[in-house]
Design a protein around this motif. Structure first.
Motif, PDB file in Angstrom:
ATOM      1  N   THR A 322      34.789  -1.164   9.918  1.00  0.00           N
ATOM      2  CA  THR A 322      34.580  -1.747  10.977  1.00  0.00           C
ATOM      3  C   THR A 322      35.600  -1.292  11.951  1.00  0.00           C
ATOM      4  OG1 THR A 322      36.548  -3.394  10.325  1.00  0.00           O
ATOM      5  CG2 THR A 322      34.141  -3.981  10.028  1.00  0.00           C
ATOM      6  N   HIS A 323      35.918  -1.643  13.344  1.00  0.00           N
ATOM      7  CA  HIS A 323      37.045  -1.294  14.274  1.00  0.00           C
ATOM      8  C   HIS A 323      37.240   0.251  14.546  1.00  0.00           C
ATOM      9  CE1 HIS A 323      37.917  -5.446  12.821  1.00  0.00           C
ATOM     10  NE2 HIS A 323      38.495  -5.553  14.084  1.00  0.00           N
ATOM     11  N   PHE A 324      35.851   0.559  14.828  1.00  0.00           N
ATOM     12  CA  PHE A 324      36.128   2.127  15.254  1.00  0.00           C
ATOM     13  C   PHE A 324      36.832   2.544  16.488  1.00  0.00           C
ATOM     14  CE2 PHE A 324      32.678   2.255  12.173  1.00  0.00           C
ATOM     15  CZ  PHE A 324      32.441   3.326  11.882  1.00  0.00           C
ATOM     16  N   PRO A 325      37.164   3.616  16.681  1.00  0.00           N
ATOM     17  CA  PRO A 325      37.921   4.058  17.983  1.00  0.00           C
ATOM     18  C   PRO A 325      36.816   3.904  19.063  1.00  0.00           C
ATOM     19  CG  PRO A 325      38.385   5.762  16.389  1.00  0.00           C
ATOM     20  CD  PRO A 325      37.346   4.655  15.729  1.00  0.00           C
ATOM     21  N   LYS A 329      32.381   5.402  19.874  1.00  0.00           N
ATOM     22  CA  LYS A 329      31.318   4.386  19.818  1.00  0.00           C
ATOM     23  C   LYS A 329      30.954   4.485  21.307  1.00  0.00           C
ATOM     24  CE  LYS A 329      30.617   2.660  16.048  1.00  0.00           C
ATOM     25  NZ  LYS A 329      29.679   2.761  15.282  1.00  0.00           N
ATOM     26  N   ALA A 330      29.591   3.791  21.751  1.00  0.00           N
ATOM     27  CA  ALA A 330      28.943   3.741  22.937  1.00  0.00           C
ATOM     28  C   ALA A 330      29.762   2.843  23.904  1.00  0.00           C
ATOM     29  CB  ALA A 330      27.592   3.407  22.835  1.00  0.00           C
ATOM     30  N   PHE A 331      29.586   2.959  25.252  1.00  0.00           N
ATOM     31  CA  PHE A 331      30.432   2.053  26.115  1.00  0.00           C
ATOM     32  C   PHE A 331      30.481   0.612  25.919  1.00  0.00           C
ATOM     33  CE2 PHE A 331      27.223   0.134  28.933  1.00  0.00           C
ATOM     34  CZ  PHE A 331      26.058   0.742  28.467  1.00  0.00           C
ATOM     35  N   TYR A 332      29.177   0.145  25.462  1.00  0.00           N
ATOM     36  CA  TYR A 332      29.130  -1.430  25.662  1.00  0.00           C
ATOM     37  C   TYR A 332      30.047  -2.034  24.568  1.00  0.00           C
ATOM     38  CZ  TYR A 332      25.745   0.009  21.829  1.00  0.00           C
ATOM     39  OH  TYR A 332      25.396   0.420  20.770  1.00  0.00           O
ATOM     40  N   HIS A 333      30.657  -1.533  23.442  1.00  0.00           N
ATOM     41  CA  HIS A 333      31.512  -1.996  22.669  1.00  0.00           C
ATOM     42  C   HIS A 333      32.575  -2.830  22.873  1.00  0.00           C
ATOM     43  CE1 HIS A 333      29.160  -0.708  18.859  1.00  0.00           C
ATOM     44  NE2 HIS A 333      28.867   0.380  19.497  1.00  0.00           N
ATOM     45  N   LYS A 334      32.766  -3.802  22.659  1.00  0.00           N
ATOM     46  CA  LYS A 334      33.971  -4.706  23.118  1.00  0.00           C
ATOM     47  C   LYS A 334      35.424  -4.274  22.529  1.00  0.00           C
ATOM     48  CE  LYS A 334      36.201  -9.216  23.828  1.00  0.00           C
ATOM     49  NZ  LYS A 334      36.476  -9.115  24.908  1.00  0.00           N
ATOM     50  N   PRO A 335      36.373  -3.667  23.276  1.00  0.00           N
ATOM     51  CA  PRO A 335      37.684  -3.138  22.788  1.00  0.00           C
ATOM     52  C   PRO A 335      38.432  -4.589  22.023  1.00  0.00           C
ATOM     53  CG  PRO A 335      37.249  -2.430  24.942  1.00  0.00           C
ATOM     54  CD  PRO A 335      36.087  -3.415  24.876  1.00  0.00           C
ATOM     55  N   ASP A 336      38.886  -4.348  21.099  1.00  0.00           N
ATOM     56  CA  ASP A 336      39.642  -5.313  20.418  1.00  0.00           C
ATOM     57  C   ASP A 336      40.835  -5.982  21.283  1.00  0.00           C
ATOM     58  OD1 ASP A 336      41.037  -6.873  18.613  1.00  0.00           O
ATOM     59  OD2 ASP A 336      40.897  -5.505  16.765  1.00  0.00           O
ATOM     60  N   GLU A 341      42.518   0.186  21.678  1.00  0.00           N
ATOM     61  CA  GLU A 341      42.109   1.695  21.374  1.00  0.00           C
ATOM     62  C   GLU A 341      40.942   1.616  20.572  1.00  0.00           C
ATOM     63  OE1 GLU A 341      45.102   0.400  20.755  1.00  0.00           O
ATOM     64  OE2 GLU A 341      45.968   1.395  19.151  1.00  0.00           O
ATOM     65  N   VAL A 342      40.930   0.358  19.746  1.00  0.00           N
ATOM     66  CA  VAL A 342      39.692   0.143  18.745  1.00  0.00           C
ATOM     67  C   VAL A 342      38.675  -0.743  19.179  1.00  0.00           C
ATOM     68  CG1 VAL A 342      41.075   1.083  16.695  1.00  0.00           C
ATOM     69  CG2 VAL A 342      40.587  -1.308  17.241  1.00  0.00           C
ATOM     70  N   THR A 343      37.467  -0.738  18.733  1.00  0.00           N
ATOM     71  CA  THR A 343      36.402  -1.506  19.269  1.00  0.00           C
ATOM     72  C   THR A 343      35.890  -2.846  18.207  1.00  0.00           C
ATOM     73  OG1 THR A 343      34.651  -0.199  18.401  1.00  0.00           O
ATOM     74  CG2 THR A 343      35.432  -0.106  20.965  1.00  0.00           C
ATOM     75  N   LEU A 344      35.274  -3.669  18.594  1.00  0.00           N
ATOM     76  CA  LEU A 344      35.010  -4.780  17.624  1.00  0.00           C
ATOM     77  C   LEU A 344      33.493  -4.162  17.235  1.00  0.00           C
ATOM     78  CD1 LEU A 344      36.121  -7.904  19.578  1.00  0.00           C
ATOM     79  CD2 LEU A 344      37.363  -6.956  17.532  1.00  0.00           C
ATOM     80  N   GLY A 360      26.437  -1.689  14.639  1.00  0.00           N
ATOM     81  CA  GLY A 360      26.409  -3.205  15.377  1.00  0.00           C
ATOM     82  C   GLY A 360      27.671  -3.553  16.025  1.00  0.00           C
ATOM     83  N   GLY A 361      27.753  -4.947  16.476  1.00  0.00           N
ATOM     84  CA  GLY A 361      29.193  -5.147  16.720  1.00  0.00           C
ATOM     85  C   GLY A 361      29.185  -6.163  17.875  1.00  0.00           C
ATOM     86  N   GLN A 362      30.482  -6.620  18.514  1.00  0.00           N
ATOM     87  CA  GLN A 362      30.399  -7.321  19.701  1.00  0.00           C
ATOM     88  C   GLN A 362      30.515  -6.585  21.265  1.00  0.00           C
ATOM     89  OE1 GLN A 362      33.300 -10.287  19.130  1.00  0.00           O
ATOM     90  NE2 GLN A 362      33.581 -11.181  21.224  1.00  0.00           N
TER      91      GLN A 362
END
Ligand code: 4AD
Ligand code: MG
Length: 433
Positions: A322-325, A329-336, A341-344, A360-362
């Protein structure tokens, strides 16, 4: 018209004593005035026996010379026989040839190189392994639909011909669409995000396309994608959906197709042992684990196949990273919000060295945050106008994922190459047959 009985029904002991079957001559041998004909009808394979005195001489000789893969209709008497493969046998009273094959079937029992078999895929799919794969594919899709529908999801279809990338421009297939440019879709996701405001939780089973320019054992250019999208859903919740769906598929396969799994050396009992929750590690923990193996990952880069394999060999069940930078990841991933700097985001990885099954993800649901990310990625907002619009009218936190059908089969069936998880694979070097 004659009512034909499925061979599977006879093998399950549920057929009448006199049966009509039809099928392909799968294999034959003769001994002591009896011909043993294995007949295949798609539902199963059964041994039939033809005695010299059962039919006239001309018919007996015709069958004696009949090449394999010819098609026949048989009327006979069903007998229980322990010696016969499958435990049942049909003693032939009457046999009719529908199509007599005139040349030798190109695929013999001897060794053929992979290119030869790929060129003859249209015939090779009649073999035992591809039959099992086709049944497994069908079962996975059947139980996937069953799981989604029984959990309140609606099946939704998005267009295949699209105008803007979901997963980045480098793997987009370009298409001449009359006098303008279009693409083949990489994922239904962007349209799914619009549709959840209409029908809530949704899923799909559809082809996705990736112009993958490298030769790999894990990439098809056309693959089947099981995807889901859900409003009022965060990363934690979508991961729960993912592990429950995958577990359901594995258990159903173990219970309903154990023989097919065994063909590939997969013990159904091992699939039944897999249960949620699956282990969860973050990207940072994954790179730490790799560091201990002497592999350095530059922070921010996606994990390569080789790196995924090293991690995947450490696990006996599927596991999440989880929590890839943002940069991986693609533009649509929600930053945490706690660490922008990482995504959900989450990837579900298969164990035993097979690597990624699900991405997958948020998603970003806030308008300004989306505009900022599009700008950072230097994407043209004109291409995404309708997608941006969705954030203006009742936006909610939402999440979803995509599961690669052939990746899942590759792991379950321990395949060396993803092309064997699909009947007519499309890869960098092959679009025929
Ligand atoms: O990780 P990916 O690129 O994620 C998406 O497309 C998301 N939009 C899905 C979503 O959230 N709705 O692809 C998802 C999965 C991968 O994990 C992999 O299993 C499979 O699709 N996949 C491929 N399978 C075969 N050949 C390829 N070239 C594949 N590319 C992705
Ligand atoms: Mg991915």
């Amino acid at each position: 018209m004659v009512e034909f009985t499925d061979i599977s029904k006879i093998l399950s002991g549920k057929a009448k004593k006199t049966a009509h079957i039809h099928g392909w001559l799968h294999h034959k041998r003769s001994s002591g005035g009896v011909q043993f004909l294995l007949i295949r009808d798609g539902t199963g394979i059964i041994q039939t026996t033809l005695r010299k005195d059962a039919v006239d001489e001309k018919t007996y000789e015709k069958i004696d010379k009949l090449p394999v893969e010819s098609t026949v209709e048989i009327k006979g008497t069903v007998k229980k026989d322990k010696r016969a493969p499958g435990g049942y046998e049909i003693s032939i009273d009457d046999i009719k040839v529908l199509h007599e094959v005139k040349e030798e079937f190109p695929i013999a029992k001897k060794y053929h190189g992979p290119e030869f078999l790929m060129d003859h895929r249209h015939l090779w799919i009649r073999g035992k392994k591809m039959q099992a794969i086709l049944k497994i594919r069908s079962k996975i899709l059947e139980v996937t639909r069953e799981w989604f529908l029984s959990h309140g999801y609606i099946e939704f279809q998005s267009p295949i011909i699209i105008t803007a990338a979901c997963e980045g421009g480098s793997t987009l297939f370009e298409l001449k669409y009359f006098d303008r440019k279009a693409y083949l879709t990489q994922s239904w996701q962007l349209y799914a995000e619009a549709a959840i405001a209409s029908v809530g939780k949704i899923f799909t089973v559809a082809p996705s396309f990736r112009a993958e320019k490298s030769r790999t054992r894990r990439h098809l250019t056309e693959y089947w994608h099981i995807e889901a999208e859900e409003p009022w859903c965060d990363l934690k919740r979508t991961m729960k959906v993912q592990e429950e769906l995958v577990t359901y598929i594995l258990h159903k396969l173990a219970k309903e197709l154990p023989e097919e799994l065994r063909i590939f050396g997969r013990d159904p009992k091992d699939l039944l042992k897999i249960k949620p929750p699956f282990p969860r590690i973050t990207y940072d923990e994954a790179t730490e684990m790799l560091k201990k193996e002497g592999i350095t990952v530059k922070w921010g880069e996606d994990l390569t196949w080789e790196q995924q394999k090293v991690l995947s060999l450490k696990f006996k069940e599927p596991f999440f990273i989880t929590h890839f930078p943002k940069s991986a990841k693609a533009f649509y991933h929600k930053p945490d919000p706690k660490k922008p700097e990482v995504t959900l985001s989450d990837d579900l990885q298969a164990p035993e060295g097979y690597g990624e099954l699900i991405g997958g993800g948020q998603r970003i649901h806030d308008l300004d945050e989306l505009l900022k990310r599009l700008e950072e990625e230097k994407l043209d907002t004109k291409d995404y106008q309708w997608y941006i619009d969705v954030r203006k009218f009742g936006t909610v936190p939402h999440s979803g994922f995509g599961l690669g059908l052939e990746r899942l089969i590759m792991w379950i069936c321990k395949l060396d190459h993803i092309r064997d998880a699909i009947p007519f694979p499309r890869t960098l070097t092959r679009i025929y047959p």
